[in-house]
Design a protein around this motif. Structure first.
Motif, PDB file in Angstrom:
ATOM      1  N   THR B  45      -0.211   8.559  -9.492  1.00 36.95           N
ATOM      2  CA  THR B  45       0.958   7.674  -9.567  1.00 36.95           C
ATOM      3  C   THR B  45       1.646   7.832 -10.920  1.00 36.95           C
ATOM      4  O   THR B  45       2.883   7.863 -10.997  1.00 36.95           O
ATOM      5  CB  THR B  45       0.530   6.214  -9.330  1.00 36.95           C
ATOM      6  N   GLN B  89       3.923   3.527  -3.886  1.00 36.84           N
ATOM      7  CA  GLN B  89       2.593   3.252  -3.337  1.00 36.84           C
ATOM      8  C   GLN B  89       2.529   1.808  -2.824  1.00 36.84           C
ATOM      9  O   GLN B  89       1.921   1.527  -1.807  1.00 36.84           O
ATOM     10  CB  GLN B  89       1.525   3.475  -4.417  1.00 36.84           C
ATOM     11  N   ASP B 165       4.238   8.430  -2.597  1.00 34.57           N
ATOM     12  CA  ASP B 165       2.938   8.087  -3.178  1.00 34.57           C
ATOM     13  C   ASP B 165       2.079   7.450  -2.090  1.00 34.57           C
ATOM     14  O   ASP B 165       2.324   6.312  -1.696  1.00 34.57           O
ATOM     15  CB  ASP B 165       3.159   7.125  -4.352  1.00 34.57           C
TER      16      ASP B 165
END
Ligand SMILES: Nc1ncnc2c1ncn2[C@@H]1O[C@H](COP(=O)(O)OP(=O)(O)OP(=O)(O)O)[C@@H](O)[C@H]1O
Ligand SMILES: [Mg+2]
Lengths: 298, 220
Positions: B45, B89, B165
């Motif tokens: 990330t 994410q 992500d």
């Protein structure tokens, strides 16, 4: 409390949920503006009344003859009137009739108490030409030479304490307006910060999606500006209503002093500017707050 | 210019902690399909954040579209961000906006016309299987549905670079494959795709993909 406001342009319409940004801010602003408008109107009204009164009494003088002997009194009065008639600075003069003087004294002596034996002062109202007030000392001297018991009283002299009190009121009103403006700015800044906190996630996402700083600032600016404008207009409306009602009440009293209570065209224009200034302040606060927050992001 | 993204000796440090990323050097070819993999906490990330311009590196050079992002003035970065689609994410959907409005956001930011926006968003919603949830708010959607909205928002502008992500962490294998096909379709149209994932099955689903492997902040 939900607000219905003219909303953002379509493309940005839904970025902020209706009313959620607003919270109590518009209503607090409304109260502040209401109070500000009242204080400002009080200041302007009293200031105008004071000017009006001062203009009314400027150059007005009363000559009082308290000679006890009525024959001598009449002679002295005639001599004074002859003298007054010759003075260039005197616009006009008028003897207050015995009946009027009696009426003036009635509250103190009662109808029965006034008989022919009781010496009643003789009054002559004099109006000087504008600018002739400077000649007042000479006039006093001349009058006293003709009638040693004469007293000359410029009307402005009685009103001096009233004028001082009115001036104090005007200053107090000015101070209130300044304090209220400072408090309003503080509220607006707090509202901008709370809006930023509430919508920080939205702001971050917009930033990462490629929205520019001015684009994001504009959203907050519009929302906060509209909220402040809305509150300020309500406050101004309520304040104006109160002023009109107050003016109506004073007019109904029929008092010479206060009958003219009003704030004039310039006053109303100044009050109309209040919501505009409030909205601009809110937009500025929102803009600066948001830009500062964005500068902390890459 | 075939290298759309270049990293040279990039290091990233959060505060005073030891470097999260160290000596990262790589180049991505325009139109390539890349997987970024590695154990949890390896820095995937963090590396993607440097890519989508949420973070400046502590050292080294990051080049996007041939331009140095480290020295680029702040006010020019939005233009670069608009060329990059990102699936975060944690999705980062805006909670008070419907699925439709969330997906429309990048088009609005870029100043597209309302009519064009409506058509494109509706089409894409159908493609990701959310045609019936157009007006649903994110919190009323399942995890997988939210993820699909996030993906749709990332691809709606047909960006030059797509960064995702863990884009399939919350969907079943069939849906994961379907989303992968979406990325491939975009890739075929010229978009450079970078997908961070642990999912070995997903990685084997794209024949021509390259794989970058991160371990404790370093590229293997
Ligand atoms: N904003 C931050 N501040 C401080 N440390 C951070 C921050 N973001 C990440 N880290 C740390 O950097 C390291 C790498 O985190 P990162 O999120 O990049 O890992 P990852 O490879 O994406 O892991 P995962 O597969 O679990 O998503 C971790 O040790 C994490 O604690
Ligand atoms: Mg991660």
């Amino acid at each position: 409390m939900r607000l219905r406001l003219p909303d953002l342009p379509a493309a940005e319409a839904q970025l902020f949920p209706e009313g959620r940004m607003a919270g109590p801010m518009p209503w607090v602003i409304a109260v502040m503006i209401f109070l500000t408008v009242l204080a400002a109107a009080m200041g302007m009204g009293v200031s105008r009344a004071a000017t009006g009164v001062a203009a009314d009494v400027a150059g007005r003088v009363t000559i009082q003859l308290i000679e006890a002997n009525s024959v001598r009194r009449a002679k002295q009065a005639q001599a004074i009137e002859r003298h007054l008639a010759e003075q260039a600075g005197v616009e006009n003069f008028q003897r207050v009739s015995a009946a009027e003087v009696t009426a003036l004294l009635e509250p103190w002596f009662g109808k029965a108490g006034l008989d022919q034996d009781l010496p009643v002062p003789m009054l002559i109202d004099v109006t000087l030409r504008p600018g002739a007030e400077k000649a007042l000392p000479q006039l006093s001297e001349a009058v006293r030479a003709l009638a040693p018991s004469a007293r000359i009283e410029p009307h402005g002299q009685w009103l001096a304490p009233l004028s001082a009190a009115m001036r104090s009121l005007v200053w107090l009103a000015g101070l209130l307006v300044v304090l209220m403006a400072v408090a309003s700015v503080a509220i607006i800044v707090l509202a901008a910060r709370s809006a930023l906190n509430t919508h920080r996630a939205t702001l971050e996402v917009l930033h990462l999606l490629g929205a520019s700083d001015p684009q994001i600032a504009r959203l907050f600016q519009r929302r906060l500006g509209l909220d402040a404008l809305f509150g300020a207009v309500i406050g101004l409306f309520a304040g104006s209503l109160a002023i009109l009602l107050l003016g109506y009440r004073f007019a109904a009293m029929g008092s010479d002093l206060l009958g003219s209570f009003g704030i004039g065209l310039a006053g109303w224009l100044a009050l109309l500017a209040v919501p505009v200034v409030t909205a601009i302040m809110a937009m500025l606060a929102a803009r600066l707050t948001v830009l500062a927050a964005l500068r902390h992001m890459l | 210019m075939t290298h759309i993204i270049q990293f040279e000796n990039v290091g990233l440090r959060y505060g005073n902690a030891p470097e999260t990323l160290s000596d990262i050097s790589f180049s991505l070819t325009r139109g390539g399909f890349y997987f970024l993999t590695g154990p949890s906490g390896a820095g995937k990330t963090s590396l993607l954040k440097l890519l989508y311009l949420a973070q400046r590196p502590s050292r080294g050079v990051v080049r996007l579209f041939g331009d140095d992002m480290v020295t680029m003035p702040r006010d020019r970065l939005p233009d670069y961000r608009r060329r990059i689609g990102v699936v975060f994410q944690d999705f980062r959907l805006i909670s008070h906006l419907s699925a439709f409005e969330n997906i429309a956001l990048p088009l609005r930011v870029a100043g597209h016309k309302e009519a064009a926006i409506a058509q494109r968003v509706t089409e894409l919603l159908a493609w990701v299987g959310l045609g019936a949830r157009t007006d649903a708010l994110p919190q009323t959607l399942s995890g997988g549905e939210q993820q699909r909205v996030a993906i749709a928002r990332a691809v709606i502008t047909q960006p030059d670079v797509l960064i995702a992500d863990e884009p399939t962490g919350n969907v079943d294998p069939a849906m994961a494959l379907r989303l992968l096909r979406l990325f491939e379709a975009l890739n075929q149209l010229g978009t450079t795709v970078v997908v961070a994932t642990h999912d070995a099955q997903l990685m084997s689903g794209v024949g021509h993909a390259h794989t970058l492997r991160l371990n404790e902040g370093r590229l293997a």
